[in-house]
Design a protein around this motif. Structure first.
Motif, mmCIF file in Angstrom:
data_model
loop_
_atom_site.group_PDB
_atom_site.id
_atom_site.type_symbol
_atom_site.label_atom_id
_atom_site.label_comp_id
_atom_site.label_asym_id
_atom_site.label_seq_id
_atom_site.Cartn_x
_atom_site.Cartn_y
_atom_site.Cartn_z
ATOM 1 N N GLY A 1 0.793 -1.220 0.000
ATOM 2 C CA GLY A 1 0.000 0.000 0.000
ATOM 3 C C GLY A 1 0.824 1.267 0.000
ATOM 4 N N ALA A 2 0.176 2.369 0.304
ATOM 5 C CA ALA A 2 0.797 3.689 0.256
ATOM 6 C C ALA A 2 2.044 3.724 1.128
ATOM 7 C CB ALA A 2 -0.202 4.754 0.706
ATOM 8 N N GLY A 3 3.072 4.378 0.615
ATOM 9 C CA GLY A 3 4.325 4.494 1.352
ATOM 10 C C GLY A 3 5.328 3.413 1.038
ATOM 11 N N ALA A 4 4.936 2.376 0.276
ATOM 12 C CA ALA A 4 5.878 1.319 -0.095
ATOM 13 C C ALA A 4 6.916 1.885 -1.062
ATOM 14 C CB ALA A 4 5.142 0.152 -0.733
ATOM 15 N N PRO A 5 8.148 1.399 -0.988
ATOM 16 C CA PRO A 5 9.220 1.977 -1.823
ATOM 17 C C PRO A 5 9.081 1.610 -3.295
ATOM 18 C CG PRO A 5 10.039 0.076 -0.635
ATOM 19 C CD PRO A 5 8.648 0.332 -0.110
ATOM 20 N N SER A 6 9.839 2.330 -4.120
ATOM 21 C CA SER A 6 9.872 2.061 -5.555
ATOM 22 C C SER A 6 11.163 1.372 -5.984
ATOM 23 C CB SER A 6 9.696 3.370 -6.339
ATOM 24 O OG SER A 6 8.398 3.886 -6.141
ATOM 25 N N GLN A 7 12.017 1.039 -5.035
ATOM 26 C CA GLN A 7 13.224 0.271 -5.319
ATOM 27 C C GLN A 7 13.202 -0.998 -4.481
ATOM 28 O OE1 GLN A 7 17.032 2.000 -6.182
ATOM 29 N NE2 GLN A 7 16.262 4.068 -5.766
ATOM 30 N N TRP A 8 13.582 -2.118 -5.127
ATOM 31 C CA TRP A 8 13.472 -3.418 -4.480
ATOM 32 C C TRP A 8 14.706 -4.268 -4.740
ATOM 33 C CZ3 TRP A 8 9.311 -4.875 -1.433
ATOM 34 C CH2 TRP A 8 8.273 -3.924 -1.374
ATOM 35 N N ARG A 9 15.027 -5.082 -3.763
ATOM 36 C CA ARG A 9 16.105 -6.069 -3.870
ATOM 37 C C ARG A 9 15.437 -7.437 -3.805
ATOM 38 N NH1 ARG A 9 19.704 -8.852 -0.285
ATOM 39 N NH2 ARG A 9 21.887 -8.855 -1.008
ATOM 40 N N VAL A 10 15.560 -8.213 -4.889
ATOM 41 C CA VAL A 10 14.870 -9.491 -4.986
ATOM 42 C C VAL A 10 15.897 -10.619 -4.943
ATOM 43 C CG1 VAL A 10 13.272 -10.888 -6.330
ATOM 44 C CG2 VAL A 10 13.077 -8.390 -6.383
ATOM 45 N N GLN A 11 15.798 -11.446 -3.911
ATOM 46 C CA GLN A 11 16.691 -12.593 -3.774
ATOM 47 C C GLN A 11 16.052 -13.808 -4.426
ATOM 48 O OE1 GLN A 11 17.895 -13.538 0.245
ATOM 49 N NE2 GLN A 11 18.663 -15.554 -0.336
ATOM 50 N N VAL A 12 16.731 -14.351 -5.420
ATOM 51 C CA VAL A 12 16.303 -15.573 -6.099
ATOM 52 C C VAL A 12 17.348 -16.648 -5.827
ATOM 53 C CG1 VAL A 12 15.020 -14.320 -7.892
ATOM 54 C CG2 VAL A 12 17.445 -14.830 -8.242
ATOM 55 N N PRO A 13 17.059 -17.922 -6.098
ATOM 56 C CA PRO A 13 18.055 -18.961 -5.819
ATOM 57 C C PRO A 13 19.408 -18.722 -6.495
ATOM 58 C CG PRO A 13 15.921 -19.969 -6.176
ATOM 59 C CD PRO A 13 15.755 -18.511 -6.486
ATOM 60 N N GLY A 14 19.406 -18.009 -7.636
ATOM 61 C CA GLY A 14 20.655 -17.792 -8.369
ATOM 62 C C GLY A 14 21.364 -16.486 -8.057
ATOM 63 N N GLY A 15 20.833 -15.675 -7.145
ATOM 64 C CA GLY A 15 21.517 -14.424 -6.844
ATOM 65 C C GLY A 15 20.565 -13.303 -6.468
ATOM 66 N N ILE A 16 20.961 -12.077 -6.790
ATOM 67 C CA ILE A 16 20.207 -10.887 -6.419
ATOM 68 C C ILE A 16 19.897 -10.063 -7.667
ATOM 69 C CG2 ILE A 16 20.210 -8.742 -5.085
ATOM 70 C CD1 ILE A 16 20.146 -11.175 -3.320
ATOM 71 N N LEU A 17 18.660 -9.596 -7.785
ATOM 72 C CA LEU A 17 18.243 -8.712 -8.860
ATOM 73 C C LEU A 17 17.687 -7.420 -8.267
ATOM 74 C CD1 LEU A 17 16.451 -11.358 -11.095
ATOM 75 C CD2 LEU A 17 18.539 -10.123 -11.701
ATOM 76 N N GLY A 18 17.864 -6.327 -9.003
ATOM 77 C CA GLY A 18 17.321 -5.048 -8.586
ATOM 78 C C GLY A 18 16.119 -4.674 -9.435
ATOM 79 N N VAL A 19 15.091 -4.115 -8.805
ATOM 80 C CA VAL A 19 13.882 -3.672 -9.499
ATOM 81 C C VAL A 19 13.601 -2.232 -9.088
ATOM 82 C CG1 VAL A 19 11.394 -4.039 -9.793
ATOM 83 C CG2 VAL A 19 12.930 -6.016 -9.599
ATOM 84 N N ARG A 20 13.252 -1.424 -10.084
ATOM 85 C CA ARG A 20 12.958 -0.010 -9.819
ATOM 86 C C ARG A 20 11.745 0.414 -10.623
ATOM 87 N NH1 ARG A 20 14.619 4.851 -12.386
ATOM 88 N NH2 ARG A 20 15.848 3.622 -13.875
ATOM 89 N N MET A 21 10.801 1.073 -9.977
ATOM 90 C CA MET A 21 9.635 1.619 -10.653
ATOM 91 C C MET A 21 9.838 3.121 -10.815
ATOM 92 S SD MET A 21 8.937 -0.699 -8.085
ATOM 93 C CE MET A 21 8.130 -2.278 -7.806
ATOM 94 N N PHE A 22 9.445 3.648 -11.984
ATOM 95 C CA PHE A 22 9.657 5.079 -12.221
ATOM 96 C C PHE A 22 8.614 5.602 -13.206
ATOM 97 C CE2 PHE A 22 12.072 2.727 -15.338
ATOM 98 C CZ PHE A 22 11.934 3.441 -16.520
ATOM 99 N N PRO A 23 8.271 6.905 -13.111
ATOM 100 C CA PRO A 23 7.260 7.476 -14.001
ATOM 101 C C PRO A 23 7.805 7.699 -15.404
ATOM 102 C CG PRO A 23 8.126 9.169 -12.543
ATOM 103 C CD PRO A 23 8.721 7.870 -12.094
ATOM 104 N N ALA A 24 6.936 7.529 -16.402
ATOM 105 C CA ALA A 24 7.271 7.804 -17.805
ATOM 106 C C ALA A 24 6.061 8.457 -18.458
ATOM 107 C CB ALA A 24 7.650 6.513 -18.530
ATOM 108 N N GLU A 25 6.232 8.922 -19.685
ATOM 109 C CA GLU A 25 5.160 9.648 -20.361
ATOM 110 C C GLU A 25 3.899 8.802 -20.531
ATOM 111 O OE1 GLU A 25 6.546 11.233 -24.022
ATOM 112 O OE2 GLU A 25 7.901 12.689 -23.090
ATOM 113 N N ASP A 26 4.080 7.495 -20.752
ATOM 114 C CA ASP A 26 2.924 6.633 -21.004
ATOM 115 C C ASP A 26 2.469 5.878 -19.758
ATOM 116 O OD1 ASP A 26 5.205 5.077 -20.897
ATOM 117 O OD2 ASP A 26 4.590 3.722 -22.511
ATOM 118 N N GLY A 27 2.957 6.270 -18.594
ATOM 119 C CA GLY A 27 2.582 5.599 -17.355
ATOM 120 C C GLY A 27 3.805 5.106 -16.615
#
Length: 293
Positions: A247-273
């Motif tokens: 919900g509200a206040g949750a971050p837009s950057q994430w660290r995702v741990q998978v069995p093979g390592g670590i991935l980064g995810v980032r949400m950001f605004p763009a012209e089309d959404g």
């Protein structure tokens, strides 16, 4: 008639691929040939097979060029069973690494490659830490099916999310429940996804947020490939789902741990959404040649 296929093996956080170069589109392998290559006992072994082909030399690539004329190269991606797929977040990073290392695409640190896929054109940024792909605009899609999973006692509701390909994300209660799930068996969705879906199982970190970055663990069963050590678009879908639930206040950057390592995810605004970006390593392991019928 036999063909000698010169290939390269690569991976992104353990999500592995066989890549081969076919710029003119002359070597369009059949589904059975692709499945043979991906077979871990009789072939090379991989979660997917990627053909490097110039966009102008196949119909799906023509659509990519219409979207962006800079998309010279098309990622022709197929799952381990030979079925085509719209996109692969780990695969596209490894694909760009392959193009660069083989002299097919000049790309310096800080520069962006424009790549055609069946999900549309994707921008891939090169950096000293690896590659970041803009997966484009995401959407809640597919409702909230009930998901039954082997070794998980109670069916759980999932959340349908599309990031260029379809996903259903399921929250589990603990690390033990996540570790005990048998993902060698395809989860059952009710109602079923019309085009199939990758299914991600997630557990939030404790605490969920550290220094404005969200933390989750994830495992995945990919349609057409089974359980894999990592799924890039799945990591993005999982982070989006947990942010949605938080919900509200949750971050837009994430660290995702998978069995093979670590991935980064980032949400950001763009012209089309709002867009979602995926970052992580890309490695080329070895090159070889394989004779196929």
């Amino acid at each position: 008639m036999t063909t000698t296929l010169n290939f390269t093996k690569g991976h992104g956080t353990g999500n592995d691929f066989v890549l081969y170069s076919d710029p003119d589109g002359d070597l369009d392998l059949s589904a059975s040939q692709i499945a043979f290559i991906a077979d871990r006992h009789f072939g090379v072994g991989a979660d997917g097979v990627i053909r490097a082909v110039r966009s102008r030399n196949l119909p799906a690539g023509e659509a990519a060029l219409a979207e962006d004329p800079a998309a010279e190269w098309f990622m022709d991606y197929h799952n381990a069973d030979g079925s085509p797929s719209e996109m692969c977040g780990n695969g596209i990073r490894v694909y760009v690494k392959y193009l660069v290392e083989n002299g097919l695409l000049p790309l310096g640190s800080g520069e962006t490659a424009v790549i055609g896929t069946r999900a549309g054109v994707r921008d891939v940024l090169s950096s000293a830490r690896g590659y970041q792909v803009d997966l484009g605009r995401w959407a809640l899609d597919g409702g909230e099916p009930l998901v039954s999973t082997s070794n998980v006692k109670v069916p759980r509701p999932g959340l349908g999310i599309n990031v260029g390909n379809p996903h259903v994300v399921v929250a589990l209660s603990s690390d033990d429940e996540l570790d005990g799930a048998d993902l060698a068996v395809a989860p059952e969705l009710v109602p079923p996804a019309s085009a199939g879906a990758n299914v991600e199982f997630v557990v939030p970190g404790d605490p969920l947020v550290i220094d404005a970055v969200g933390h989750i663990r994830m495992r995945v069963h990919e349609r057409g490939s089974g359980e894999t050590l990592s799924c890039g678009t799945g990591a993005a879908a999982a982070a989006l789902a947990v942010r949605h639930w938080a919900g509200a206040g949750a971050p837009s950057q994430w660290r995702v741990q998978v069995p093979g390592g670590i991935l980064g995810v980032r949400m950001f605004p763009a012209e089309d959404g709002e867009h979602v970006a995926l970052s992580g390593p890309a490695e080329l392991v070895y090159a070889g040649a394989l004779t196929i019928d």
